[in-house]
Design an enzyme around this catalytic site. Structure first.
Site, PDB file in Angstrom:
ATOM      1  CG  LEU A  55      -2.187  -1.130   1.078  1.00  9.74           C
ATOM      2  CD1 LEU A  55      -3.103  -0.808   2.879  1.00  9.74           C
ATOM      3  CD2 LEU A  55      -2.795  -0.544   0.081  1.00  9.74           C
ATOM      4  CG  ASP A 146       7.034  -9.053   0.241  1.00 12.39           C
ATOM      5  OD1 ASP A 146       7.741  -9.868  -1.105  1.00 12.39           O
ATOM      6  OD2 ASP A 146       6.356  -8.072  -0.677  1.00 12.39           O
ATOM      7  CG  ASP A 299       4.233  -9.351  -5.246  1.00  8.85           C
ATOM      8  OD1 ASP A 299       3.967  -7.746  -4.160  1.00  8.85           O
ATOM      9  OD2 ASP A 299       5.138 -10.021  -6.241  1.00  8.85           O
ATOM     10  CG  HIS A 303       7.325   0.138  -8.592  1.00  9.45           C
ATOM     11  ND1 HIS A 303       7.291   0.342  -7.210  1.00  9.45           N
ATOM     12  CD2 HIS A 303       6.915  -1.342  -8.009  1.00  9.45           C
ATOM     13  CE1 HIS A 303       8.235  -0.604  -6.916  1.00  9.45           C
ATOM     14  NE2 HIS A 303       7.598  -1.363  -7.858  1.00  9.45           N
TER      15      HIS A 303
HETATM   16  N1  LIG Z   1       6.539  -7.845  -5.677  1.00  3.41           N
HETATM   17  C1  LIG Z   1       7.962  -6.698  -6.758  1.00  3.41           C
HETATM   18  O1  LIG Z   1       8.126  -6.966  -7.910  1.00  3.41           O
HETATM   19  N2  LIG Z   1       7.812  -6.205  -6.491  1.00  3.41           N
HETATM   20  C2  LIG Z   1       7.842  -5.616  -4.308  1.00  3.41           C
HETATM   21  C3  LIG Z   1       8.562  -5.639  -2.978  1.00  3.41           C
HETATM   22  C4  LIG Z   1       9.806  -7.044  -4.021  1.00  3.41           C
HETATM   23  O2  LIG Z   1       9.291  -8.779  -3.976  1.00  3.41           O
HETATM   24  O3  LIG Z   1      10.717  -7.229  -4.815  1.00  3.41           O
HETATM   25  C5  LIG Z   1       7.634  -4.565  -3.836  1.00  3.41           C
HETATM   26  O4  LIG Z   1       7.453  -4.170  -2.882  1.00  3.41           O
HETATM   27  O5  LIG Z   1       7.682  -3.245  -5.105  1.00  3.41           O
END
Ligand SMILES: NC(=O)N[C@@H](CC(=O)O)C(=O)O
Length: 421
Positions: A55, A146, A299, A303
């Site tokens: 989030l 994570d 997941d 971004h």
């Molecule tokens: N799953 C992803 O590709 N990105 C995740 C963190 C991570 O696992 O690298 C993130 O927080 O952007």
């Protein structure tokens, strides 16, 4: 509180019936309601539960906030999401997890349950204040670094032992860091062709193998995040057969997309763990059907544009997923409603010990549910996403199923496919 009658709805694919939502619960029988929704052809599922959502608040509110992510979740049919700890500051103290929990309550669109970091600052050196987070108002039960692997086996062992006292779970991002230094995509034929440094399957499989042995040794609960390889499935299959207390998740994108997409050099396909081969996708689908993989988790990794629309090597890994998860799973599994409810709602709720979600929608259950139109088709348009970020790999793709309505404790968060607030 407004009551709703869902007329002619199919509960989990069953024959059409009337479902009355009153005073926050599913009421018995039909009866009168303030509002009637013609639910002919629509399927009611228990509200989806996501054990793996980013989030971004606090710290990267330009990419997502608890509120915008909650809205994206509700539009995707979710009634509860678990917020990963890799925020800035990291959710490694009672203060930060309480902040996220409070922001979730204020948004009021889904139940937001914070996940606490395993180690201070996700640095993998020193255990975070797991007990303080567990006894905080946020009542944290799942801990994860994570984005980073808890690579130190001694620290992993201690963390597993520590959370046992309150039946907590360590959710591992399985990636042996020494094997993935500089990695840009799955190590295989395509990475060789493109000249990109590979992320070998064994980097994931080796950590899962180690961690199931550690979990077995100390008798604790391990959850494996975003399983992505056929070999990982075999390790999990063997561990489960031995009775190890391990659960596992797969993302919608690992059920559908392959490493061939990296040939476009479009960073929208850069994700961690990376997209794998068709053989892996097939094994993951089979494992999800059989239950070797317990759940689907998004997941959801929003971004900002500058972190994604740049050269592949500099782009951050991750893709948004909350608003497309159910359509992707529908396209993979077809209309297997019981299976979908189990893998996307009941099992995640059970793993997390989350009561009131993942119910069978019988009378008296809290009215946490979503209404899906399986006949609808939707072309994914990034501009229409409620998420603050646009990094979906499905732009222009036609996916089956439309989320028509979502209810959280009897209150609509989505109606007519639109967020209520
Ligand atoms: N799953 C992803 O590709 N990105 C995740 C963190 C991570 O696992 O690298 C993130 O927080 O952007």
């Amino acid at each position: 509180m407004t009551s709703y009658l869902l007329k002619g709805v199919s509960v989990l694919g069953g024959s059409p019936t009337d479902l009355l939502i009153k005073d926050g619960v599913i009421a018995s029988g039909g009866g009168k309601a303030d509002e009637t929704i013609d639910a002919t052809g629509l399927v009611a599922l228990p509200g989806l539960v996501d054990l793996h959502t980013h989030l971004r608040e606090p710290g990267r509110e330009d990419a997502e906030t608890v509120e915008t992510g909650s809205r994206a979740a509700a539009l995707g049919g979710y009634t509860a999401v678990f917020a990963m700890a890799n925020t800035s500051p990291v959710a490694d103290t009672a203060g930060v997890v309480e902040q996220v929990w409070r922001l979730g309550r204020e948004a009021g669109l889904v139940d937001v349950q914070p996940i606490g970091a395993v180690t201070v600052g996700l640095a993998g050196k020193q255990m975070a204040e797991l007990g303080a987070m567990a006894t905080s108002a946020a009542n944290v039960r799942i801990f994860s670094d994570d984005g980073h692997c808890v690579a130190d086996p001694r620290l992993m062992r201690r963390a597993l032992e520590y959370v046992k006292a309150f039946d907590g779970i360590i959710a591992q991002h399985a990636e042996e860091p020494r094997l993935t230094e500089g990695a840009q995509m799955h190590e295989g034929e395509v990475s060789t062709r493109l000249g990109l440094t590979g992320w070998p399957a064994v980097a994931e499989e080796a950590i899962i193998a180690r961690d199931v042995l550690l979990a077995e040794h100390v008798g604790s609960r391990l959850h494996v995040c975003h399983v992505s390889t056929a070999g990982s499935v075999e390790v999990l299959r063997q561990a489960k057969a031995r009775g190890v207390r391990v659960t596992a998740e797969v993302t919608p994108h690992h059920l559908l997309l392959t490493d061939e997409l990296a040939a476009s050099y479009d960073p929208v396909y850069k994700v961690n763990p990376p997209l794998r081969t068709g053989k892996d996708v097939e094994a993951l689908r089979q494992a999800l059907i059989e239950g070797v993989i317990d759940i689907v988790a998004t997941d959801h990794a929003p971004h900002a544009v500058e972190d994604k629309e740049c050269e592949w090597a500099y782009a951050r890994p991750g893709m948004v997923g909350l608003e497309t998860a159910l359509p992707v799973v529908l396209s993979v599994l077809g209309e297997q409603w019981e299976l979908i409810a189990e893998r996307m709602s009941r099992a995640p709720a059970r793993i997390a010990g989350l009561t009131g979600h993942g119910t069978d929608l019988s009378p008296g259950s809290p009215a946490n549910l979503t209404l899906v139109d399986p006949a609808a088709r939707r072309v994914v348009d990034p501009a229409e996403l409620a998420s603050r970020s646009r990094n979906t790999p499905y732009a222009g793709t036609t996916l089956p199923g439309r989320i028509v309505a979502t209810f959280l404790r009897g209150e609509p968060t989505v109606l007519d496919g639109k967020a209520v607030k």
